[in-house]
Design a protein around this motif. Sequence first.
Motif, PDB file in Angstrom:
ATOM      1  N   GLU A 187       0.835  -1.207   0.000  1.00 12.52           N
ATOM      2  CA  GLU A 187       0.000   0.000   0.000  1.00 12.52           C
ATOM      3  C   GLU A 187       0.870   1.257   0.000  1.00 12.52           C
ATOM      4  O   GLU A 187       0.562   2.233  -0.693  1.00 12.52           O
ATOM      5  CB  GLU A 187      -0.918  -0.005   1.225  1.00 12.52           C
ATOM      6  N   ILE A 188       1.947   1.218   0.743  1.00 10.78           N
ATOM      7  CA  ILE A 188       2.846   2.373   0.792  1.00 10.78           C
ATOM      8  C   ILE A 188       3.554   2.563  -0.546  1.00 10.78           C
ATOM      9  O   ILE A 188       3.590   3.657  -1.106  1.00 10.78           O
ATOM     10  CB  ILE A 188       3.875   2.195   1.928  1.00 10.78           C
ATOM     11  N   ALA A 189       4.119   1.497  -1.105  1.00  4.46           N
ATOM     12  CA  ALA A 189       4.883   1.608  -2.347  1.00  4.46           C
ATOM     13  C   ALA A 189       4.021   2.103  -3.493  1.00  4.46           C
ATOM     14  O   ALA A 189       4.481   2.893  -4.340  1.00  4.46           O
ATOM     15  CB  ALA A 189       5.500   0.255  -2.694  1.00  4.46           C
ATOM     16  N   LEU A 190       2.775   1.663  -3.538  1.00  5.74           N
ATOM     17  CA  LEU A 190       1.903   2.042  -4.646  1.00  5.74           C
ATOM     18  C   LEU A 190       1.464   3.507  -4.583  1.00  5.74           C
ATOM     19  O   LEU A 190       0.906   4.022  -5.553  1.00  5.74           O
ATOM     20  CB  LEU A 190       0.678   1.122  -4.687  1.00  5.74           C
ATOM     21  N   ARG A 191       1.725   4.169  -3.466  1.00  7.11           N
ATOM     22  CA  ARG A 191       1.429   5.604  -3.393  1.00  7.11           C
ATOM     23  C   ARG A 191       2.411   6.433  -4.200  1.00  7.11           C
ATOM     24  O   ARG A 191       2.167   7.603  -4.493  1.00  7.11           O
ATOM     25  CB  ARG A 191       1.464   6.061  -1.931  1.00  7.11           C
ATOM     26  N   TYR A 192       3.537   5.820  -4.528  1.00 10.44           N
ATOM     27  CA  TYR A 192       4.580   6.528  -5.273  1.00 10.44           C
ATOM     28  C   TYR A 192       4.507   6.155  -6.748  1.00 10.44           C
ATOM     29  O   TYR A 192       4.284   4.999  -7.084  1.00 10.44           O
ATOM     30  CB  TYR A 192       5.972   6.164  -4.741  1.00 10.44           C
ATOM     31  N   ALA A 193       4.698   7.150  -7.604  1.00 14.74           N
ATOM     32  CA  ALA A 193       4.861   6.889  -9.031  1.00 14.74           C
ATOM     33  C   ALA A 193       6.356   6.728  -9.268  1.00 14.74           C
ATOM     34  O   ALA A 193       7.131   7.659  -9.023  1.00 14.74           O
ATOM     35  CB  ALA A 193       4.308   8.027  -9.870  1.00 14.74           C
ATOM     36  N   GLY A 194       6.761   5.556  -9.716  1.00 10.87           N
ATOM     37  CA  GLY A 194       8.175   5.254  -9.796  1.00 10.87           C
ATOM     38  C   GLY A 194       8.991   6.263 -10.566  1.00 10.87           C
ATOM     39  O   GLY A 194      10.087   6.651 -10.145  1.00 10.87           O
ATOM     40  N   HIS A 195       8.472   6.737 -11.709  1.00 12.74           N
ATOM     41  CA  HIS A 195       9.280   7.623 -12.547  1.00 12.74           C
ATOM     42  C   HIS A 195       9.404   9.019 -11.968  1.00 12.74           C
ATOM     43  O   HIS A 195      10.271   9.786 -12.393  1.00 12.74           O
ATOM     44  CB  HIS A 195       8.688   7.682 -13.962  1.00 12.74           C
ATOM     45  N   THR A 196       8.549   9.383 -11.010  1.00 13.97           N
ATOM     46  CA  THR A 196       8.655  10.707 -10.394  1.00 13.97           C
ATOM     47  C   THR A 196       9.165  10.645  -8.954  1.00 13.97           C
ATOM     48  O   THR A 196       9.441  11.683  -8.356  1.00 13.97           O
ATOM     49  CB  THR A 196       7.299  11.430 -10.405  1.00 13.97           C
ATOM     50  N   ALA A 197       9.266   9.452  -8.386  1.00  9.42           N
ATOM     51  CA  ALA A 197       9.776   9.328  -7.022  1.00  9.42           C
ATOM     52  C   ALA A 197      11.217   9.835  -6.959  1.00  9.42           C
ATOM     53  O   ALA A 197      12.008   9.618  -7.881  1.00  9.42           O
ATOM     54  CB  ALA A 197       9.723   7.870  -6.570  1.00  9.42           C
ATOM     55  N   LYS A 198      11.537  10.515  -5.896  1.00 13.45           N
ATOM     56  CA  LYS A 198      12.909  10.990  -5.721  1.00 13.45           C
ATOM     57  C   LYS A 198      13.840   9.780  -5.659  1.00 13.45           C
ATOM     58  O   LYS A 198      13.555   8.786  -4.992  1.00 13.45           O
ATOM     59  CB  LYS A 198      13.024  11.791  -4.427  1.00 13.45           C
ATOM     60  N   ARG A 199      14.948   9.871  -6.364  1.00 11.73           N
ATOM     61  CA  ARG A 199      15.872   8.740  -6.401  1.00 11.73           C
ATOM     62  C   ARG A 199      17.304   9.235  -6.497  1.00 11.73           C
ATOM     63  O   ARG A 199      17.560  10.355  -6.938  1.00 11.73           O
ATOM     64  CB  ARG A 199      15.547   7.817  -7.580  1.00 11.73           C
ATOM     65  N   TRP A 200      18.225   8.377  -6.148  1.00 13.56           N
ATOM     66  CA  TRP A 200      19.634   8.701  -6.207  1.00 13.56           C
ATOM     67  C   TRP A 200      20.410   7.395  -6.287  1.00 13.56           C
ATOM     68  O   TRP A 200      19.867   6.317  -6.085  1.00 13.56           O
ATOM     69  CB  TRP A 200      20.064   9.524  -4.993  1.00 13.56           C
ATOM     70  N   GLU A 201      21.673   7.488  -6.620  1.00 16.09           N
ATOM     71  CA  GLU A 201      22.528   6.309  -6.732  1.00 16.09           C
ATOM     72  C   GLU A 201      23.245   6.065  -5.408  1.00 16.09           C
ATOM     73  O   GLU A 201      23.746   6.993  -4.776  1.00 16.09           O
ATOM     74  CB  GLU A 201      23.561   6.493  -7.848  1.00 16.09           C
ATOM     75  N   LYS A 202      23.314   4.814  -5.016  1.00 13.48           N
ATOM     76  CA  LYS A 202      24.046   4.461  -3.809  1.00 13.48           C
ATOM     77  C   LYS A 202      25.541   4.554  -4.070  1.00 13.48           C
ATOM     78  O   LYS A 202      25.999   4.419  -5.213  1.00 13.48           O
ATOM     79  CB  LYS A 202      23.696   3.032  -3.380  1.00 13.48           C
ATOM     80  N   PRO A 203      26.323   4.759  -3.027  1.00 15.04           N
ATOM     81  CA  PRO A 203      27.784   4.815  -3.203  1.00 15.04           C
ATOM     82  C   PRO A 203      28.336   3.502  -3.714  1.00 15.04           C
ATOM     83  O   PRO A 203      27.764   2.428  -3.489  1.00 15.04           O
ATOM     84  CB  PRO A 203      28.291   5.116  -1.782  1.00 15.04           C
ATOM     85  N   GLY A 204      29.452   3.585  -4.409  1.00 17.27           N
ATOM     86  CA  GLY A 204      30.159   2.387  -4.848  1.00 17.27           C
ATOM     87  C   GLY A 204      29.473   1.618  -5.953  1.00 17.27           C
ATOM     88  O   GLY A 204      29.700   0.421  -6.102  1.00 17.27           O
ATOM     89  N   GLY A 205      28.604   2.286  -6.706  1.00 22.02           N
ATOM     90  CA  GLY A 205      27.932   1.615  -7.807  1.00 22.02           C
ATOM     91  C   GLY A 205      26.965   0.542  -7.365  1.00 22.02           C
ATOM     92  O   GLY A 205      26.737  -0.446  -8.088  1.00 22.02           O
ATOM     93  N   ALA A 206      26.365   0.702  -6.176  1.00 18.36           N
ATOM     94  CA  ALA A 206      25.467  -0.317  -5.625  1.00 18.36           C
ATOM     95  C   ALA A 206      24.058  -0.230  -6.181  1.00 18.36           C
ATOM     96  O   ALA A 206      23.190  -1.001  -5.765  1.00 18.36           O
ATOM     97  CB  ALA A 206      25.436  -0.218  -4.103  1.00 18.36           C
TER      98      ALA A 206
END
Length: 262
Positions: free
Chosen positions: A18-37
């Motif tokens: 229910e929580i995950a579906l509240r977010y639109a994946g392509h507009t959700a804030k995102r970033w890359e983890k360190p070390g290419g993770a």
Amino acid sequence: MPETDLALLIRAARGAGEIALRYAGHTAKRWEKPGGAGPVTEADLAVNDYLAETLRAARPDYGWLSEETEDSTARLSAKTVFIVDPIDGTRSFIEGGRTWAHSIAIAHEGVTVAGVVFLPARDRLFSAAKGEGAALNGAPVAARQTDNLRDAQILAARPITDQKFWNGPVPEFVRAYRPSLAYRMALVGQGRFDGMITFRPTWEWDIAAGSLIASEAGATVTDRRGATLQFNKADPRTSGVISAAPNLHRALARAHNSADGE
């Protein structure tokens, strides 16, 4: 009557969906983890926070291992531990796909005893408890019992066809792919595919729940060298995974060059 561990995981997985579906994946804030993770999104963290609060409140004596929580050696002193990937298949989530999953497991003394792989965008909830079989949305499932490596339908990433991984010619199986490793293992348990393989070092949170679902459905699940999977290790990685019906598993293990790998 007290809630069983599996019932707790199912309830938590539904809430996470229910929580995950509240977010639109392509507009959700995102970033890359360190070390290419790889990428992480605000949805991953929101789901992780919810699961940590819900599960640890219900079982405060259980340890905690999650992809999105800084690891602590405190879990190593716990006999029982939650092993969680809040969103397995984050890239699929970001792209607006539906093939991403919540992977939630409980391991006791290194062995998984309850597990859930839930794809909320597809409403597919795979579940298993040790010794009780596996299910999809409450209906029992069973792995395919085949021993024919040629033309077997195997879930694997493209690098698996590199000659270095095989003792002889690359087996002529039919390769398919799904972005979530947890889902791939669950699909073997469902019997939709004959097996799945990955020869890369694999995080426990990607495979803890799926490995139990596959094994409870009748598949053999080991690391790429044929060793029994162990969980809640100091280094929470496994040397790849082979999951298939027993005879097909033996055929894959024989064909695989276990001296090499990523």
